[in-house]
Design a protein around this motif. Structure first.
Motif, PDB file in Angstrom:
ATOM      1  N   ASN A 148      43.424  35.800  45.299  1.00 33.26           N
ATOM      2  CA  ASN A 148      44.852  35.493  45.359  1.00 33.26           C
ATOM      3  C   ASN A 148      45.155  34.849  46.718  1.00 33.26           C
ATOM      4  OD1 ASN A 148      45.106  37.624  47.236  1.00 33.26           O
ATOM      5  ND2 ASN A 148      45.920  39.041  45.715  1.00 33.26           N
ATOM      6  N   GLN A 149      46.414  34.583  46.967  1.00 32.94           N
ATOM      7  CA  GLN A 149      46.820  33.903  48.202  1.00 32.94           C
ATOM      8  C   GLN A 149      46.618  34.768  49.455  1.00 32.94           C
ATOM      9  OE1 GLN A 149      48.789  34.877  45.758  1.00 32.94           O
ATOM     10  NE2 GLN A 149      50.567  35.951  46.588  1.00 32.94           N
ATOM     11  N   ARG A 150      46.358  36.059  49.264  1.00 28.97           N
ATOM     12  CA  ARG A 150      46.075  36.960  50.400  1.00 28.97           C
ATOM     13  C   ARG A 150      44.568  37.166  50.589  1.00 28.97           C
ATOM     14  NH1 ARG A 150      50.202  38.606  47.492  1.00 28.97           N
ATOM     15  NH2 ARG A 150      48.967  40.034  46.231  1.00 28.97           N
ATOM     16  N   ASP A 151      43.769  36.339  49.898  1.00 29.85           N
ATOM     17  CA  ASP A 151      42.302  36.412  49.936  1.00 29.85           C
ATOM     18  C   ASP A 151      41.752  37.720  49.377  1.00 29.85           C
ATOM     19  OD1 ASP A 151      41.884  33.830  50.932  1.00 29.85           O
ATOM     20  OD2 ASP A 151      42.121  34.500  52.996  1.00 29.85           O
ATOM     21  N   GLU A 152      42.521  38.381  48.533  1.00 29.29           N
ATOM     22  CA  GLU A 152      42.028  39.571  47.842  1.00 29.29           C
ATOM     23  C   GLU A 152      41.275  39.126  46.597  1.00 29.29           C
ATOM     24  OE1 GLU A 152      45.720  42.604  48.859  1.00 29.29           O
ATOM     25  OE2 GLU A 152      45.936  41.185  47.198  1.00 29.29           O
ATOM     26  N   VAL A 153      40.140  39.753  46.330  1.00 29.56           N
ATOM     27  CA  VAL A 153      39.374  39.433  45.126  1.00 29.56           C
ATOM     28  C   VAL A 153      40.112  39.988  43.915  1.00 29.56           C
ATOM     29  CG1 VAL A 153      37.195  39.810  43.905  1.00 29.56           C
ATOM     30  CG2 VAL A 153      37.183  39.428  46.386  1.00 29.56           C
ATOM     31  N   VAL A 154      40.397  39.104  42.944  1.00 27.91           N
ATOM     32  CA  VAL A 154      41.105  39.534  41.741  1.00 27.91           C
ATOM     33  C   VAL A 154      40.204  39.523  40.511  1.00 27.91           C
ATOM     34  CG1 VAL A 154      43.373  38.890  42.635  1.00 27.91           C
ATOM     35  CG2 VAL A 154      42.059  37.218  41.296  1.00 27.91           C
ATOM     36  N   VAL A 155      39.109  38.764  40.555  1.00 31.35           N
ATOM     37  CA  VAL A 155      38.132  38.759  39.471  1.00 31.35           C
ATOM     38  C   VAL A 155      36.810  38.245  40.018  1.00 31.35           C
ATOM     39  CG1 VAL A 155      38.713  36.436  38.616  1.00 31.35           C
ATOM     40  CG2 VAL A 155      37.655  38.085  37.060  1.00 31.35           C
TER      41      VAL A 155
END
Length: 165
Positions: free
Chosen positions: A144-151
């Motif tokens: 996501n835009q916060r560099d969190e892994v979403v998949v």
């Protein structure tokens, strides 16, 4: 234009488009295009079109009761979006899609999140059963835009070799 003035089309260079086995090397990395912002309408349409009636993705009160700040985006839409943004670099005009393995959704996606993707080539090999073809394996991660892994997932495609194109 007369026949004598016509260009010699046989002399035009062939521009190869799409993917082929030799394009990829183990360890090669791709940052895919700018991504896509998902909204709640995308998720609702996706869920209802596929008859995926889990209330978590369709009912705001239920989602909040389950501890979410709002309805999360259907994770299969997130997966489809990440596969979609990676196609141009990895498998456009390529051979058959062989599947996805090791798929995980570590962080929920919410309306307004912008999803982008990064892929790494894990393996390339000639096919044992399909002469002139090879299998490429990638690990793709969506952020996501916060560099969190979403998949994250591993994907394979059957590709032609350059000589078979």
């Amino acid at each position: 234009m007369s026949k004598d003035d016509a260009p010699d089309f046989a002399s035009f260079p062939v521009r190869r488009r799409g993917s082929y086995l030799e394009k990829f090397e183990t360890g090669q990395e791709y940052d895919h295009h700018w991504g896509r912002t998902l909204d709640i309408g995308d998720s609702t349409l996706f869920s209802t079109t596929l008859a995926y009636f889990l209330p978590l993705y369709l009912n705001e009160e239920f989602a909040q009761h389950e501890g979410h700040p709002s309805r999360p985006i259907n994770p299969f839409l997130v997966l489809c979006t990440v596969v979609g943004v990676s196609v141009e670099d990895l498998s456009e005009s390529a051979g058959p899609f062989l599947g996805i393995e090791e798929c995980e959704f570590p962080t929920p996606v919410y309306a307004g999140d912008t999803i982008r993707a990064h892929s790494t080539v894990l393996d390339t090999r000639l096919s044992a059963s399909r002469p002139g073809r090879g299998i490429v394996t990638w690990r793709t991660t969506g952020y996501n835009q916060r560099d969190e892994v979403v998949v994250t997932y591993v994907r394979k495609n059957l590709l032609a070799t350059l000589e078979e194109l």
